[in-house]
Each structure stands twice: as structure tokens, then as C-alpha cells.
Motif scaffolding. Structure first.
Motif, short mmCIF file in Angstrom:
data_model
loop_
_atom_site.label_atom_id
_atom_site.label_comp_id
_atom_site.label_asym_id
_atom_site.label_seq_id
_atom_site.Cartn_x
_atom_site.Cartn_y
_atom_site.Cartn_z
N HIS A 73 1.08 -0.89 -0.06
CA HIS A 73 0.20 0.04 0.15
C HIS A 73 0.60 1.36 -0.13
CE1 HIS A 73 -3.70 -1.93 0.27
NE2 HIS A 73 -3.72 -2.37 0.96
N ALA A 74 1.90 1.49 0.64
CA ALA A 74 2.58 2.34 0.38
C ALA A 74 3.04 2.76 -0.45
CB ALA A 74 3.76 1.92 2.00
N ALA A 75 3.84 2.14 -0.74
CA ALA A 75 4.19 1.69 -2.75
C ALA A 75 3.15 2.67 -3.52
CB ALA A 75 5.00 0.51 -2.91
N TYR A 76 2.55 1.85 -3.71
CA TYR A 76 1.59 2.39 -4.10
C TYR A 76 0.95 3.67 -4.08
CZ TYR A 76 -3.83 2.92 -5.97
OH TYR A 76 -4.92 2.97 -6.93
N TYR A 77 0.67 4.04 -2.64
CA TYR A 77 0.52 5.78 -2.86
C TYR A 77 1.54 6.44 -3.03
CZ TYR A 77 -4.35 4.04 -1.21
OH TYR A 77 -5.15 4.17 -1.22
N THR A 78 2.31 5.85 -2.74
CA THR A 78 4.27 6.76 -2.97
C THR A 78 4.17 7.26 -4.69
OG1 THR A 78 4.94 5.79 -1.07
CG2 THR A 78 6.55 6.95 -2.88
N ILE A 79 3.75 6.19 -4.86
CA ILE A 79 4.26 5.99 -7.04
C ILE A 79 2.81 7.26 -7.13
CG2 ILE A 79 3.54 4.86 -8.84
CD1 ILE A 79 5.64 2.17 -7.25
N SER A 80 1.89 7.07 -6.65
CA SER A 80 1.23 7.93 -7.35
C SER A 80 0.90 9.08 -7.16
CB SER A 80 -1.03 7.34 -6.21
OG SER A 80 -1.40 6.34 -6.40
N VAL A 81 1.52 9.37 -5.85
CA VAL A 81 2.02 10.84 -5.96
C VAL A 81 3.20 11.58 -6.76
CG1 VAL A 81 3.15 12.28 -3.93
CG2 VAL A 81 0.57 10.86 -3.35
N ILE A 82 3.77 10.33 -6.12
CA ILE A 82 4.86 10.43 -7.93
C ILE A 82 5.04 11.31 -9.23
CG2 ILE A 82 7.44 10.21 -8.78
CD1 ILE A 82 7.99 8.30 -5.95
N PHE A 83 3.21 10.20 -9.78
CA PHE A 83 2.99 10.34 -10.41
C PHE A 83 2.05 11.67 -10.71
CE2 PHE A 83 3.44 5.91 -12.16
CZ PHE A 83 4.36 5.82 -13.09
N ALA A 84 1.66 11.80 -9.77
CA ALA A 84 0.98 13.00 -9.63
C ALA A 84 1.92 14.15 -9.89
CB ALA A 84 -0.09 13.50 -8.25
N GLY A 85 2.79 14.31 -9.55
CA GLY A 85 4.23 15.35 -9.44
C GLY A 85 4.94 15.69 -10.99
N VAL A 86 4.26 14.50 -11.47
CA VAL A 86 5.18 14.10 -12.66
C VAL A 86 4.26 14.80 -14.15
CG1 VAL A 86 6.03 13.10 -14.71
CG2 VAL A 86 6.48 12.59 -12.30
N TYR A 87 2.60 14.36 -13.49
CA TYR A 87 1.94 15.30 -14.21
C TYR A 87 1.15 16.76 -14.75
CZ TYR A 87 -3.47 16.30 -15.58
OH TYR A 87 -4.08 16.57 -16.33
N LEU A 88 2.12 16.71 -12.35
CA LEU A 88 2.09 18.46 -13.17
C LEU A 88 2.78 19.27 -13.28
CD1 LEU A 88 -0.56 18.83 -9.32
CD2 LEU A 88 -0.86 19.03 -11.22
N LEU A 89 3.80 18.48 -13.53
CA LEU A 89 4.95 19.22 -13.90
C LEU A 89 4.86 19.53 -15.07
CD1 LEU A 89 8.20 19.92 -13.49
CD2 LEU A 89 9.22 18.17 -13.50
N LEU A 90 4.43 18.13 -16.11
CA LEU A 90 4.29 18.66 -17.32
C LEU A 90 2.92 19.53 -17.99
CD1 LEU A 90 4.12 14.53 -18.50
CD2 LEU A 90 6.64 16.35 -19.13
N LEU A 91 2.26 19.16 -17.03
CA LEU A 91 1.56 20.65 -17.43
C LEU A 91 1.91 21.65 -17.48
CD1 LEU A 91 -1.94 19.41 -15.67
CD2 LEU A 91 -1.71 19.01 -18.12
N LYS A 92 3.13 22.12 -16.29
CA LYS A 92 3.11 22.88 -16.12
C LYS A 92 3.90 23.76 -17.42
CE LYS A 92 5.29 26.79 -12.35
NZ LYS A 92 3.92 27.42 -13.23
#
Length: 163
Positions: A73-92
Motif C-alpha cells: 500500500h505504501a508503494a502504491y500511494y507513493t508511486i501515485s503521488v510521484i506520478f501526480a508530481g510528474v503530471y503537474l510538472l508536465l502540465l506546467k
């Protein structure tokens, strides 16, 4: 929510995406009867990676490790947050606003990780080809990552992400 700090926006976006993915997988399970993801197995693999053993011929047959469910579960949520950061960075970088289409597209791109990295290293083969049910696993992954991508977009919109 326009005044939220960046890290909080990333966290909220990642958790929204993970929640959407969970909902999508639950619907897939209800429609197909296919079992849910076994987070203990995922956690076992991540713990083995941290111990320096990234390739496991059959992670399901490997001995259980302490706290593997929590690690999954920790890995799943950590990866989700990392991917969110990448998504927002790409949007920017691309000067784009969050939208359902770019969120969905990003979710599809993230399927490269399980299909081409995680599954092969867990002994499941590329695209789950070494399993008894590759098409069901591919379907579940497609639903999971599509829902995840839509959740990213919705999470970013809820936090007021603007470029």
C-alpha cells in the motif's frame, strides 16, 4: 484552493488519482469476477527490490516478508503521488490546464511501468504474458490506469491547478 502549497496540491492530486483507480478496479472486479490486486505480493516485490533483488522468478512463490501488505500500500500511494508530481510538472512545462483527455493520456502512458518493468521483474512477463490470465490482467491494468489518469485530472482541477 488556489493558495495551497505545491506539495499539498501534488499530494491531493495523487490521492485523488489513487482513489479513482481503486474505484475503477473495484468496478472491473465486479464486472469480471477477476480477483483484486494482491498488495501483499506487490509489497513483497518492493521489499525485495529494496533488499537488492529486483528480479524474482515467481514473486508469488517467494517467502512472505514482514509488513509486505503495508509495504504494498505504501508503494502504491507513493508511486501515485510521484506520478501526480510528474503530471503537474508536465502540465506546467507544456503550459496546459488539467483536463480529462490529458489526464487519461498520462494514465495510459503510466501503464509502461507495470507492463514493461514491474510485471517482468516479478516473474509475470511483459504484459503479464507468463501468467494464466494475461488478458484479464491487461484489462484490469487498463481500467486501473485509465481511472488513475482521470483521477489525476480531477484532483488537479479540484486543487485549482492553473498554468
Amino acid at each position: 484552493m488556489n493558495r495551497l502549497p505545491l506539495l499539498l496540491r501534488i499530494l491531493i492530486t495523487g490521492l485523488a488519482a489513487a482513489t479513482a483507480a481503486d474505484i475503477g478496479r473495484t468496478i472491473y472486479q465486479a464486472l469480471t469476477g477477476f480477483p483484486p490486486v494482491n498488495w501483499s505480493i506487490t509489497g513483497r516485490w518492493f521489499l525485495m527490490v529494496l533488499q537488492g533483488q529486483p528480479y524474482v522468478a515467481n514473486v508469488g512463490a517467494a517467502p512472505s516478508l514482514p509488513n509486505e501488505l503495508m509495504a504494498g500500500h505504501a508503494a502504491y500511494y507513493t508511486i501515485s503521488v510521484i506520478f501526480a508530481g510528474v503530471y503537474l510538472l508536465l502540465l506546467k512545462v507544456m503550459k496546459q490546464e488539467p483536463g480529462l483527455w490529458n489526464g487519461l493520456l498520462f494514465g495510459w502512458v503510466t501503464m509502461a511501468f507495470p507492463f514493461l518493468v514491474q510485471m517482468p521483474l516479478m516473474g509475470m512477463g511483459v504484459l503479464a504474458s507468463a501468467t494464466a490470465t494475461p488478458l484479464l490482467i491487461i484489462g484490469r491494468t487498463l481500467v486501473h490506469h485509465s481511472s488513475f489518469g482521470l483521477g489525476l485530472a480531477i484532483g488537479a482541477m479540484v486543487t485549482g491547478w492553473r498554468n
